[in-house]
Design an enzyme around this catalytic site. Structure first.
Site, mmCIF file in Angstrom:
data_model
loop_
_atom_site.group_PDB
_atom_site.id
_atom_site.type_symbol
_atom_site.label_atom_id
_atom_site.label_comp_id
_atom_site.label_asym_id
_atom_site.label_seq_id
_atom_site.Cartn_x
_atom_site.Cartn_y
_atom_site.Cartn_z
ATOM 1 N N HIS A 1 0.879 -1.176 0.000
ATOM 2 C CA HIS A 1 0.000 0.000 0.000
ATOM 3 C C HIS A 1 0.914 1.223 0.000
ATOM 4 C CE1 HIS A 1 -3.674 -2.301 1.339
ATOM 5 N NE2 HIS A 1 -2.757 -3.079 1.876
ATOM 6 N N ASP B 1 2.362 -6.972 2.705
ATOM 7 C CA ASP B 1 1.223 -6.141 3.118
ATOM 8 C C ASP B 1 1.745 -4.854 3.761
ATOM 9 O OD1 ASP B 1 -1.258 -5.112 3.565
ATOM 10 O OD2 ASP B 1 -1.878 -6.599 5.054
HETATM 11 O O1 DOR Z 1 -3.948 -3.678 8.544
HETATM 12 C C1 DOR Z 1 -4.303 -3.388 7.415
HETATM 13 N N1 DOR Z 1 -3.955 -2.209 6.861
HETATM 14 N N2 DOR Z 1 -5.064 -4.241 6.738
HETATM 15 C C2 DOR Z 1 -5.620 -3.909 5.565
HETATM 16 O O2 DOR Z 1 -6.312 -4.718 5.012
HETATM 17 C C3 DOR Z 1 -5.442 -2.553 4.996
HETATM 18 C C4 DOR Z 1 -4.185 -1.960 5.487
HETATM 19 C C5 DOR Z 1 -4.056 -0.492 5.203
HETATM 20 O O3 DOR Z 1 -4.294 -0.096 4.054
HETATM 21 O O4 DOR Z 1 -3.661 0.248 6.092
HETATM 22 ZN ZN ZN Z 2 -3.173 -5.012 2.515
#
Ligand code: DOR
Ligand code: ZN
Length: 407
Positions: A54, A280
């Site tokens: 992200h 992630d």
């Molecule tokens: O912990 C998370 N943060 N899980 C997610 O699915 C989205 C992510 C975020 O974009 O901050």
């Molecule tokens: Zn994610």
């Protein structure tokens, strides 16, 4: 032709000269008389691919932007990232997608693919795949009654669908004060239920599904060969019993599980039964993490995952083949990327590793912190993106705009 020579892993460690033409590996031979870069004791490996980041652009550039995120990736040996669509605005239309492309293309330091959310005219965009959430954490949310249509529509595109599979109806939407409460409010049943639901609906549809950040060995078993899935290093190394500077540094979705669940997941990781390791990478400012209740979920990771894996490899805690499967071969295969192997025809995305240069994790993301800070690791010394050096002796020498979009 330019050659990079040295000891490389090609199924075993051997001295080779990798000939590069137009950014691709054109030839692999034992020696060469042509001009070449010669490495000594270092090991040449394929660079890593991170299928889940992200980078916060557009809308969250104060936490990370595409330049800082992709530079952090490069310094950690990742030359290809797939970026998630929960931006502001969320990537739910072709306009939003194309606006995002315009913003990020001048900033990308590594190759990248962009996911799109699913709605409206988004099926025409040049995305690498689609993303959906079964939890109502953001606008990319998919109601359970729409999962079937979603799978049917995505199947028509032939592209993969990445799913955050925590089921909304199972989540208790209440205030939480610590990691234990956060973990209870989004219990393991929510993940099990989401994965089961998708698997059963997709049985007759056969869309190309990737389950994101699986935290439980039993879910990994349930998925078996029926879909792709990834796990994250934070779910492998941390549990809700772990201690962080601020407790909310460990607040993430899906939540860190109990120590027993973590151990079970770690066991299948060691055994090579996790197809894809994804970071992630979800940066938030430390300032936002001070108060647990209001803290957003997510932690950075693209800047630490491969360096920690390389250290584990050096210590013999994981096998070379397992590592290459998880961060190179399987991501490339599932998402159709011409990367992830030292083979003729592949992009010349390479890392050069000095396994004697033990280091410790320093945050490389704009957010300025890392849950892994201080942990032992090995950073790649040099990194090549399609034959061009972008990290030289641990220093980033690339530029925004060098990265190409993969569609
Ligand atoms: O912990 C998370 N943060 N899980 C997610 O699915 C989205 C992510 C975020 O974009 O901050
Ligand atoms: Zn994610």
């Amino acid at each position: 032709m330019e050659f990079i020579c040295g000891r490389a892993y090609t199924g075993r460690i051997e001295h080779v000269c990798i000939g590069i033409e137009d950014g691709k590996i054109a030839e692999i031979r034992k020696t060469t008389e042509s001009s070449s870069k010669e490495y000594g004791s270092e090991i040449i490996l394929p660079a890593a691919i991170d299928v889940h980041v992200h980078f916060r652009e557009p809308g969250g550039e104060y936490k990370e932007d595409f330049f800082t995120g992709s530079r952090a990736a490069a310094m950690a040996g990742v030359t290809c990232v797939l970026d998630m669509p929960n931006n502001r605005p969320a990537i739910l239309s072709s306009d939003a997608f194309n606006e995002k492309v315009k913003k990020v293309e001048r900033k990308a330091c590594v190759d990248y693919g962009l996911y799109a959310g699913v709605r409206k005219d988004v099926y025409e965009v040049k995305c690498i795949g689609y993303k959906t959430f079964l939890s109502a954490d953001n606008e990319i949310f998919c109601q359970p009654q729409n999962i079937e249509t979603l799978l049917i529509e995505v199947k028509k595109t032939g592209k993969p669908l990445a799913i955050h599979a925590e089921m909304e109806e199972c989540i208790e939407r209440r205030k939480t004060q610590n990691l234990r409460e956060h973990g209870m409010a989004r219990g393991k049943d929510c993940e099990i239920m989401g994965v089961e639901r998708v698997l059963s609906i997709n049985e007759k549809i056969g869309a190309k599904v990737h389950f994101c950040h699986v935290t439980l060995a039993e879910v990994a078993e349930k998925i078996g060969g029926k879909a792709s899935f990834g796990s994250t290093l934070h779910h492998l190394l941390f549990s809700r019993e772990s201690r962080f500077g601020y407790e909310a540094m460990g607040k993430v979705n899906p939540p860190l599980r109990g120590e027993r669940e973590r151990e079970n997941l770690y066991r299948i990781f060691e055994g090579g039964r996790i197809p894809i390791l994804e970071s992630d990478h979800a940066p938030h400012l430390m300032e936002e993490k001070k108060d647990f209740e209001s803290a957003p979920s997510g932690m950075p990771g693209v800047d630490a995952t491969l360096p920690i894996l390389l250290h584990m490899l050096m210590e013999g805690r994981i096998e070379m083949e397992t590592m290459l499967d998880m961060v190179c071969r399987n991501p490339a295969k599932f998402f159709g990327l011409n990367k992830g192997a030292i083979e003729v025809g592949k992009d010349a995305d390479l890392i050069v590793v000095d396994f004697s240069a033990e280091s410790t994790i320093k945050p490389l993301s704009k957010c300025g912190w890392s849950p892994y800070e201080g942990m032992k690791c090995i950073y790649p010394k040099d990194v090549y993106l399609r034959g061009e050096k972008i990290v030289d002796n641990y220093e980033f020498i690339g530029e925004g705009g060098m990265g190409r979009m993969i569609t």
